[in-house]
Write an enzyme that holds these catalytic residues in place. Structure first.
Site: not given
Length: 122
Positions: A27, A29, A31, A47-48, A89
């Protein structure tokens, strides 16, 4: 934006976000798929998911404001959407700091081919 995210990682976790977390696990990076490889990768998964809930602005390119108060990063500004990006973030950078001991170099540039399990929902 992603540049600010890298700066927050430096401020909070004391790590070079661009190099250390750019391509880690399933996860960290661009995508993401499969199951997180460890607690560090789970920080990126969360975070995604957080970015996925942001509406009204683009987390990858929009800038936000923050300050440091008593050693803590505090997200600011009048735009609630940009403040939400900052919070995503900030939480991720704090997660990286709190899980430094789980970082395993074998997951650096791990590759999507190793992340074929079904993804869990956010």
């Amino acid at each position: 934006n992603l540049w600010q995210f890298g700066k927050l990682i430096m401020k909070i976790a004391g790590e070079s976000g661009v190099f250390k977390y750019l391509s880690y696990g399933c996860y960290c990076g661009l995508g993401g798929q499969g199951q997180p490889t460890d607690a560090t990768d789970r920080c990126c998964f969360v975070h995604d998911c957080c970015y996925g809930k942001v509406t009204g602005c683009d987390p990858k390119i929009d800038s936000y404001t923050y300050s440091k108060e008593n050693g803590d990063v505090v997200c600011g500004g009048d735009d609630p959407c940009k403040k939400q990006i900052c919070e995503c973030d900030r939480v991720a950078a704090t997660c990286f700091r709190d899980n430094k001991d789980t970082y395993d170099i074998k997951y650096w540039f791990y590759g999507a081919k190793n992340c074929q399990e079904e993804s869990e929902p956010c």
